[in-house]
Design a protein around this motif. Structure first.
Motif, PDB file in Angstrom:
ATOM      1  N   SER A   1       0.737  -1.322   0.027  1.00 34.49           N
ATOM      2  CA  SER A   1       0.114  -0.002  -0.197  1.00 34.49           C
ATOM      3  C   SER A   1       0.935   1.365   0.060  1.00 34.49           C
ATOM      4  O   SER A   1       0.499   2.278  -0.311  1.00 34.49           O
ATOM      5  CB  SER A   1      -0.897   0.056   1.226  1.00 34.49           C
ATOM      6  OG  SER A   1      -0.088   0.050   2.365  1.00 34.49           O
ATOM      7  N   LYS A   2       2.161   1.117   0.515  1.00 31.70           N
ATOM      8  CA  LYS A   2       3.094   2.265   0.488  1.00 31.70           C
ATOM      9  C   LYS A   2       3.749   2.700  -0.787  1.00 31.70           C
ATOM     10  O   LYS A   2       4.339   3.645  -0.872  1.00 31.70           O
ATOM     11  CB  LYS A   2       4.204   2.050   1.449  1.00 31.70           C
ATOM     12  CG  LYS A   2       3.582   1.797   2.958  1.00 31.70           C
ATOM     13  CD  LYS A   2       4.714   1.212   3.556  1.00 31.70           C
ATOM     14  CE  LYS A   2       3.910   1.327   5.420  1.00 31.70           C
ATOM     15  NZ  LYS A   2       5.318   0.545   6.147  1.00 31.70           N
ATOM     16  N   TYR A   3       3.502   1.785  -2.011  1.00 26.25           N
ATOM     17  CA  TYR A   3       3.881   1.925  -3.198  1.00 26.25           C
ATOM     18  C   TYR A   3       3.667   3.147  -4.267  1.00 26.25           C
ATOM     19  O   TYR A   3       4.180   3.777  -4.603  1.00 26.25           O
ATOM     20  CB  TYR A   3       3.859   0.604  -4.160  1.00 26.25           C
ATOM     21  CG  TYR A   3       4.549   0.642  -5.308  1.00 26.25           C
ATOM     22  CD1 TYR A   3       5.944   0.784  -5.627  1.00 26.25           C
ATOM     23  CD2 TYR A   3       3.780   1.065  -6.585  1.00 26.25           C
ATOM     24  CE1 TYR A   3       6.458   0.770  -6.683  1.00 26.25           C
ATOM     25  CE2 TYR A   3       4.563   1.009  -7.720  1.00 26.25           C
ATOM     26  CZ  TYR A   3       5.850   0.872  -7.861  1.00 26.25           C
ATOM     27  OH  TYR A   3       6.427   1.212  -9.211  1.00 26.25           O
TER      28      TYR A   3
ATOM     29  N   ARG B   1       4.506   8.211  -6.614  1.00 22.10           N
ATOM     30  CA  ARG B   1       4.082   9.471  -7.128  1.00 22.10           C
ATOM     31  C   ARG B   1       5.150  10.533  -6.755  1.00 22.10           C
ATOM     32  O   ARG B   1       5.451  11.504  -7.369  1.00 22.10           O
ATOM     33  CB  ARG B   1       2.763   9.967  -6.684  1.00 22.10           C
ATOM     34  CG  ARG B   1       1.552   9.092  -7.401  1.00 22.10           C
ATOM     35  CD  ARG B   1       0.180   9.804  -6.883  1.00 22.10           C
ATOM     36  NE  ARG B   1      -0.117   9.659  -5.210  1.00 22.10           N
ATOM     37  CZ  ARG B   1      -0.713   8.418  -4.807  1.00 22.10           C
ATOM     38  NH1 ARG B   1      -1.056   7.832  -5.676  1.00 22.10           N
ATOM     39  NH2 ARG B   1      -1.046   8.394  -3.299  1.00 22.10           N
ATOM     40  N   ALA B   2       5.513  10.296  -5.532  1.00 24.53           N
ATOM     41  CA  ALA B   2       6.579  11.446  -4.991  1.00 24.53           C
ATOM     42  C   ALA B   2       8.056  11.210  -5.751  1.00 24.53           C
ATOM     43  O   ALA B   2       8.555  12.260  -6.024  1.00 24.53           O
ATOM     44  CB  ALA B   2       6.984  10.956  -3.569  1.00 24.53           C
TER      45      ALA B   2
ATOM     46  N   PRO C   1      11.203  14.284  -9.023  1.00 21.14           N
ATOM     47  CA  PRO C   1      12.555  14.357  -9.316  1.00 21.14           C
ATOM     48  C   PRO C   1      13.061  13.463 -10.620  1.00 21.14           C
ATOM     49  O   PRO C   1      14.073  14.136 -11.234  1.00 21.14           O
ATOM     50  CB  PRO C   1      13.358  13.820  -8.021  1.00 21.14           C
ATOM     51  CG  PRO C   1      12.317  13.023  -7.374  1.00 21.14           C
ATOM     52  CD  PRO C   1      10.587  13.332  -7.833  1.00 21.14           C
ATOM     53  N   TYR C   2      12.482  12.290 -10.883  1.00 20.84           N
ATOM     54  CA  TYR C   2      12.913  11.633 -12.086  1.00 20.84           C
ATOM     55  C   TYR C   2      12.607  12.462 -13.484  1.00 20.84           C
ATOM     56  O   TYR C   2      13.277  12.221 -14.167  1.00 20.84           O
ATOM     57  CB  TYR C   2      12.165  10.175 -11.717  1.00 20.84           C
ATOM     58  CG  TYR C   2      12.530   9.335 -12.974  1.00 20.84           C
ATOM     59  CD1 TYR C   2      13.506   8.749 -13.238  1.00 20.84           C
ATOM     60  CD2 TYR C   2      11.668   9.288 -14.179  1.00 20.84           C
ATOM     61  CE1 TYR C   2      13.754   7.932 -14.185  1.00 20.84           C
ATOM     62  CE2 TYR C   2      11.642   8.376 -15.298  1.00 20.84           C
ATOM     63  CZ  TYR C   2      12.964   7.735 -15.199  1.00 20.84           C
ATOM     64  OH  TYR C   2      13.288   7.016 -16.493  1.00 20.84           O
ATOM     65  N   LEU C   3      11.266  12.883 -13.519  1.00 20.47           N
ATOM     66  CA  LEU C   3      10.933  13.543 -14.711  1.00 20.47           C
ATOM     67  C   LEU C   3      11.974  14.806 -14.966  1.00 20.47           C
ATOM     68  O   LEU C   3      12.356  15.301 -15.954  1.00 20.47           O
ATOM     69  CB  LEU C   3       9.520  13.997 -14.447  1.00 20.47           C
ATOM     70  CG  LEU C   3       8.709  12.964 -14.860  1.00 20.47           C
ATOM     71  CD1 LEU C   3       7.440  13.376 -14.487  1.00 20.47           C
ATOM     72  CD2 LEU C   3       8.758  12.093 -15.946  1.00 20.47           C
ATOM     73  N   ALA C   4      12.310  15.511 -13.602  1.00 12.47           N
ATOM     74  CA  ALA C   4      13.109  16.610 -13.856  1.00 12.47           C
ATOM     75  C   ALA C   4      14.680  16.188 -14.168  1.00 12.47           C
ATOM     76  O   ALA C   4      15.299  16.923 -14.945  1.00 12.47           O
ATOM     77  CB  ALA C   4      13.304  17.241 -12.418  1.00 12.47           C
TER      78      ALA C   4
ATOM     79  N   LYS D   1      17.833  11.372  -3.998  1.00 13.65           N
ATOM     80  CA  LYS D   1      16.621  11.663  -3.402  1.00 13.65           C
ATOM     81  C   LYS D   1      15.754  10.566  -3.733  1.00 13.65           C
ATOM     82  O   LYS D   1      14.576  10.146  -2.794  1.00 13.65           O
ATOM     83  CB  LYS D   1      15.782  12.789  -4.578  1.00 13.65           C
ATOM     84  CG  LYS D   1      14.548  13.295  -4.269  1.00 13.65           C
ATOM     85  CD  LYS D   1      14.551  14.026  -3.123  1.00 13.65           C
ATOM     86  CE  LYS D   1      12.991  14.557  -2.814  1.00 13.65           C
ATOM     87  NZ  LYS D   1      12.806  15.151  -1.366  1.00 13.65           N
ATOM     88  N   SER D   2      15.755   9.627  -4.681  1.00 14.43           N
ATOM     89  CA  SER D   2      15.090   8.292  -4.831  1.00 14.43           C
ATOM     90  C   SER D   2      15.210   7.527  -3.708  1.00 14.43           C
ATOM     91  O   SER D   2      14.172   6.842  -3.108  1.00 14.43           O
ATOM     92  CB  SER D   2      15.391   7.734  -6.220  1.00 14.43           C
ATOM     93  OG  SER D   2      15.247   8.561  -7.137  1.00 14.43           O
TER      94      SER D   2
END
Length: 220
Positions: free
Chosen positions: A33-35, A40-41, A45-48, A62-63
């Motif tokens: 359930s935490k996934y 989303r969080a 940073p990944y797209l940036a 950050k990941s």
């Protein structure tokens, strides 16, 4: 004293451990359930990073931090069990050529170090049968017996690897010219340049170009 320094992701272990960690959380019987909140969080940073607005090293740190944040308040024993269970199958998936090299360094009397940005409990579990002298990974901050997400992780990557190697070998007389290092990524370059025998393991294109230009050994 000669040393032999090994990277983990892409070198001793052929894959990227972060992908394994994501899949493990996604399918976990208790923590699945935490996934979605974690994922989303992670997207920001990944797209940036993909848009070249965020440096790769910061994106990776950050990941890793976001992954721990998703496990907030997990007790220490549960943390150890979580990473132990995650790592069970990894023993059988190590790069056999690199494992053979590692064992040969041990037989030759070299001081063997594993230095990686992966979380230390995972590294310790996966390599527990390899008799490595120093296993150096990213530590999980703990406070009052649970994960401390208020304390930022110190992600071991790039020149931080050199810093941790220096600490581990402090006071020892190292024969760097006859020492060896193994890595797969351009981020390993500062470690590879420490030694007289750098080895690029299935290198990504940037490291491959450097290895070929400098006539370093390449393991495919």
């Amino acid at each position: 004293m000669r040393v032999a320094i090994f990277d983990f992701d892409g070198t001793l272990y052929p894959q990227e451990t972060f992908k394994l960690m994501m899949n493990y959380m996604k399918k976990h019987p208790i923590h699945a359930s935490k996934y979605q909140p974690f994922y989303r969080a992670l997207m920001k940073p990944y797209l940036a990073y993909k848009m070249k607005l965020y440096p790769e090293n910061k994106m990776k740190a950050k990941s890793m931090q976001l992954y721990l944040n998703a496990l907030k308040d997990m007790p220490q024993q549960e943390v150890e069990n979580y990473f132990k269970d995650m790592s069970k199958e990894m023993h059988n998936e190590l790069n056999v050529t690199v494992v053979d090299r590692l064992k040969k360094h041990l037989i030759a009397g070299d001081h063997v170090l594993l230095v990686s940005g992966a979380f230390a409990p995972m590294l310790n579990e996966v390599t527990r049968d390899l008799a490595i002298h120093d296993v150096i990974g990213t530590q999980i901050p703990m406070s009052n017996g649970t994960i401390d997400t208020e304390t930022a992780i110190y992600h071991i990557q790039g020149e931080r690897k050199n810093e941790m190697i220096e600490q581990a070998l402090q006071g020892l007389d190292i024969d760097w010219k006859n020492s060896s290092a193994y890595g797969d990524s351009i981020s390993d370059i500062t470690v590879l340049e420490l030694v007289g025998n750098p080895v690029a393991v299935r290198p990504e294109s940037r490291l491959q170009a450097i290895a070929e230009d400098r006539k370093w050994e390449i393991l495919w």
